[in-house]
Design a protein around this motif. Sequence first.
Motif, PDB file in Angstrom:
ATOM      1  N   TYR A  33       0.721  -1.431   0.012  1.00 49.37           N
ATOM      2  CA  TYR A  33      -0.025   0.118   0.198  1.00 49.37           C
ATOM      3  C   TYR A  33       0.481   1.356  -0.485  1.00 49.37           C
ATOM      4  CZ  TYR A  33      -2.975  -3.735   2.261  1.00 49.37           C
ATOM      5  OH  TYR A  33      -3.768  -4.324   3.082  1.00 49.37           O
ATOM      6  N   TYR A  35       0.667   5.255   1.480  1.00 43.24           N
ATOM      7  CA  TYR A  35      -0.685   6.664   1.855  1.00 43.24           C
ATOM      8  C   TYR A  35       0.719   7.552   2.164  1.00 43.24           C
ATOM      9  CZ  TYR A  35      -3.238   2.182   4.165  1.00 43.24           C
ATOM     10  OH  TYR A  35      -4.150   1.703   4.622  1.00 43.24           O
ATOM     11  N   GLY A  40      -3.735  17.221   9.763  1.00 42.90           N
ATOM     12  CA  GLY A  40      -5.401  17.770   9.813  1.00 42.90           C
ATOM     13  C   GLY A  40      -6.210  15.878   8.894  1.00 42.90           C
ATOM     14  N   HIS A  41      -5.461  15.575   8.664  1.00 40.83           N
ATOM     15  CA  HIS A  41      -5.688  14.263   7.469  1.00 40.83           C
ATOM     16  C   HIS A  41      -5.864  13.092   7.567  1.00 40.83           C
ATOM     17  CE1 HIS A  41      -7.558  16.639   4.239  1.00 40.83           C
ATOM     18  NE2 HIS A  41      -6.791  17.330   4.503  1.00 40.83           N
ATOM     19  N   GLY A  42      -4.696  12.241   9.102  1.00 40.28           N
ATOM     20  CA  GLY A  42      -4.045  11.403   9.465  1.00 40.28           C
ATOM     21  C   GLY A  42      -3.697  10.784   7.749  1.00 40.28           C
ATOM     22  N   LEU A  43      -3.494   9.217   7.945  1.00 39.82           N
ATOM     23  CA  LEU A  43      -2.923   9.062   6.604  1.00 39.82           C
ATOM     24  C   LEU A  43      -4.530   8.579   5.626  1.00 39.82           C
ATOM     25  CD1 LEU A  43      -0.930   7.477   8.930  1.00 39.82           C
ATOM     26  CD2 LEU A  43      -0.244   5.929   7.303  1.00 39.82           C
ATOM     27  N   LEU A  45      -4.869   7.110   1.599  1.00 41.33           N
ATOM     28  CA  LEU A  45      -4.581   5.072   0.617  1.00 41.33           C
ATOM     29  C   LEU A  45      -4.690   6.099  -0.614  1.00 41.33           C
ATOM     30  CD1 LEU A  45      -3.694   2.576   0.509  1.00 41.33           C
ATOM     31  CD2 LEU A  45      -6.739   1.901   0.304  1.00 41.33           C
ATOM     32  N   TYR A  48      -2.876   0.733  -3.721  1.00 39.92           N
ATOM     33  CA  TYR A  48      -2.608  -0.550  -3.018  1.00 39.92           C
ATOM     34  C   TYR A  48      -2.736  -1.408  -4.455  1.00 39.92           C
ATOM     35  CZ  TYR A  48      -7.556  -2.518  -3.149  1.00 39.92           C
ATOM     36  OH  TYR A  48      -7.837  -2.832  -3.942  1.00 39.92           O
ATOM     37  N   SER A  94       1.019  -6.126   4.273  1.00 37.94           N
ATOM     38  CA  SER A  94       0.404  -6.997   4.416  1.00 37.94           C
ATOM     39  C   SER A  94       0.482  -8.114   4.447  1.00 37.94           C
ATOM     40  CB  SER A  94      -1.090  -6.957   5.391  1.00 37.94           C
ATOM     41  OG  SER A  94      -1.863  -6.263   4.555  1.00 37.94           O
ATOM     42  N   PHE A 104       4.238  -0.614   8.418  1.00 39.40           N
ATOM     43  CA  PHE A 104       4.601   0.396   7.734  1.00 39.40           C
ATOM     44  C   PHE A 104       5.825   0.526   7.476  1.00 39.40           C
ATOM     45  CE2 PHE A 104       0.641   2.798   6.710  1.00 39.40           C
ATOM     46  CZ  PHE A 104      -0.104   2.087   7.693  1.00 39.40           C
TER      47      PHE A 104
ATOM     48  N   LYS B   2     -15.555  13.858   7.162  1.00 32.80           N
ATOM     49  CA  LYS B   2     -15.182  12.355   7.285  1.00 32.80           C
ATOM     50  C   LYS B   2     -15.398  11.009   7.873  1.00 32.80           C
ATOM     51  CE  LYS B   2     -10.223  15.216   8.045  1.00 32.80           C
ATOM     52  NZ  LYS B   2     -10.735  16.439   8.015  1.00 32.80           N
ATOM     53  N   TYR B  32     -13.230  -3.652  11.689  1.00 37.77           N
ATOM     54  CA  TYR B  32     -11.813  -3.971  12.559  1.00 37.77           C
ATOM     55  C   TYR B  32     -11.438  -2.477  12.902  1.00 37.77           C
ATOM     56  CZ  TYR B  32     -12.074  -8.793   9.890  1.00 37.77           C
ATOM     57  OH  TYR B  32     -12.136  -9.602   9.615  1.00 37.77           O
ATOM     58  N   TYR B  36      -3.248   2.983  16.315  1.00 41.63           N
ATOM     59  CA  TYR B  36      -1.721   2.948  15.994  1.00 41.63           C
ATOM     60  C   TYR B  36      -0.804   4.240  16.948  1.00 41.63           C
ATOM     61  CZ  TYR B  36      -1.723   0.327  11.708  1.00 41.63           C
ATOM     62  OH  TYR B  36      -2.001  -1.698  11.076  1.00 41.63           O
ATOM     63  N   PRO B  44       3.943   4.400  11.868  1.00 44.88           N
ATOM     64  CA  PRO B  44       2.911   3.816  12.033  1.00 44.88           C
ATOM     65  C   PRO B  44       3.161   2.353  12.958  1.00 44.88           C
ATOM     66  CG  PRO B  44       1.581   5.221  10.776  1.00 44.88           C
ATOM     67  CD  PRO B  44       2.865   5.014   9.810  1.00 44.88           C
ATOM     68  N   LEU B  88      -3.421   7.193  16.315  1.00 38.17           N
ATOM     69  CA  LEU B  88      -3.935   7.069  15.453  1.00 38.17           C
ATOM     70  C   LEU B  88      -4.880   6.228  15.441  1.00 38.17           C
ATOM     71  CD1 LEU B  88      -0.713   7.716  12.991  1.00 38.17           C
ATOM     72  CD2 LEU B  88      -2.607   8.789  12.566  1.00 38.17           C
ATOM     73  N   ILE B  96     -10.844  -6.228   1.367  1.00 39.93           N
ATOM     74  CA  ILE B  96     -11.416  -6.270   0.430  1.00 39.93           C
ATOM     75  C   ILE B  96     -10.504  -6.792  -0.853  1.00 39.93           C
ATOM     76  CG2 ILE B  96     -12.266  -4.392  -2.071  1.00 39.93           C
ATOM     77  CD1 ILE B  96     -13.271  -3.087   0.739  1.00 39.93           C
ATOM     78  N   GLN B 100      -5.941  -5.029   2.983  1.00 43.75           N
ATOM     79  CA  GLN B 100      -6.458  -4.290   4.229  1.00 43.75           C
ATOM     80  C   GLN B 100      -6.375  -2.767   4.019  1.00 43.75           C
ATOM     81  OE1 GLN B 100      -8.272  -4.847   7.240  1.00 43.75           O
ATOM     82  NE2 GLN B 100      -7.724  -6.466   8.706  1.00 43.75           N
ATOM     83  N   LYS B 101      -7.779  -2.257   3.584  1.00 42.81           N
ATOM     84  CA  LYS B 101      -7.821  -0.728   3.466  1.00 42.81           C
ATOM     85  C   LYS B 101      -8.332  -0.126   4.136  1.00 42.81           C
ATOM     86  CE  LYS B 101      -9.751   0.440  -0.973  1.00 42.81           C
ATOM     87  NZ  LYS B 101     -10.494   0.254  -1.713  1.00 42.81           N
ATOM     88  N   LEU B 102      -7.455   0.579   5.011  1.00 41.48           N
ATOM     89  CA  LEU B 102      -7.402   1.184   6.290  1.00 41.48           C
ATOM     90  C   LEU B 102      -7.928   2.889   6.513  1.00 41.48           C
ATOM     91  CD1 LEU B 102      -4.268   0.197   8.282  1.00 41.48           C
ATOM     92  CD2 LEU B 102      -6.485  -0.542   8.660  1.00 41.48           C
ATOM     93  N   PHE B 104      -7.771   6.238   8.787  1.00 48.34           N
ATOM     94  CA  PHE B 104      -7.747   6.233   9.678  1.00 48.34           C
ATOM     95  C   PHE B 104      -8.215   7.984  10.073  1.00 48.34           C
ATOM     96  CE2 PHE B 104      -3.628   4.298   9.695  1.00 48.34           C
ATOM     97  CZ  PHE B 104      -3.527   3.919   9.024  1.00 48.34           C
ATOM     98  N   GLY B 105      -7.893   8.317  11.457  1.00 52.94           N
ATOM     99  CA  GLY B 105      -8.677   9.406  12.009  1.00 52.94           C
ATOM    100  C   GLY B 105      -7.519  10.186  11.434  1.00 52.94           C
ATOM    101  N   GLN B 106      -7.360  11.539  12.471  1.00 47.98           N
ATOM    102  CA  GLN B 106      -6.503  12.456  12.154  1.00 47.98           C
ATOM    103  C   GLN B 106      -5.088  12.638  12.947  1.00 47.98           C
ATOM    104  OE1 GLN B 106      -9.455  13.035  12.996  1.00 47.98           O
ATOM    105  NE2 GLN B 106     -10.120  15.029  11.384  1.00 47.98           N
TER     106      GLN B 106
END
Lengths: 113, 114
Positions: A33, A35, A40-43, A45, A48, A94, A104, B2, B32, B36, B44, B88, B96, B100-102, B104-106
């Motif tokens: 993957y 990312y 303000g946005h985290g990670l 995607l 992948y 993964s 990561f 978001k 799930y 992190y 992470p 995080l 899918i 694992q298409k994660l 994330f929060g900020q």
Amino acid sequence: DAGITQSPRHKVTETGTPVTLRCHQTENHRYMYWYRQDPGHGLRLIHYSYGVKDTDKGEVSDGYSVSRSKTEDFLLTLESATSSQTSVYFCAISAYGPNTEAFFGQGTRLTVV
Amino acid sequence: QKEVEQDPGPLSVPEGAIVSLNCTYSNSAFQYFMWYRQYSRKGPELLMYTYSSGNKEDGRFTAQVDKSSKYISLFIRDSQPSDSATYLCAMSPGQIQGAQKLVFGQGTRLTINP
């Protein structure tokens, strides 16, 4: 650290130039993957891969392309870099199967000027 | 809006305090739930992993998932300066094509003061 190496670790490039980031793994994991991480946005995607030559888009794929010609390598290309692509890019891997952890890499800090 | 919301902080607490970190989400397909930890200038690393609703404990860390409220929490007991990092939350509807298409929060930046 899981066997993930990102290169380069830092890069400064000019707007409009092509840029390729490399992710190399030694774990023989099926899934890889890309990312990006922004304040303000985290990670989020980008793309992948679920096997050699098998890739799919993520949430923020516009302006990016990927290729995976070998299990161990996953390349992210910015065809024509823009300032909005200044970010920290993380590769993750993964294994196949339920409840598998995503590992990561250390990240690549890209600045587009 | 978001899909996953997390208070970015920063959060600063004294050593030994109990820390509570939270995320809310809007996608009911998420099954799930992960936390992190990310140290400065590092990638992470997975701290906790929970499937569906319930609690999970690992040492000083407890993860809680309430799917009815679309709310997840991470508690850190007896916090240590070494816990200072960005935390995080991440979620996934499941695999899918096996991936694992994660989402994330900020991230919440946490500092534990000695």
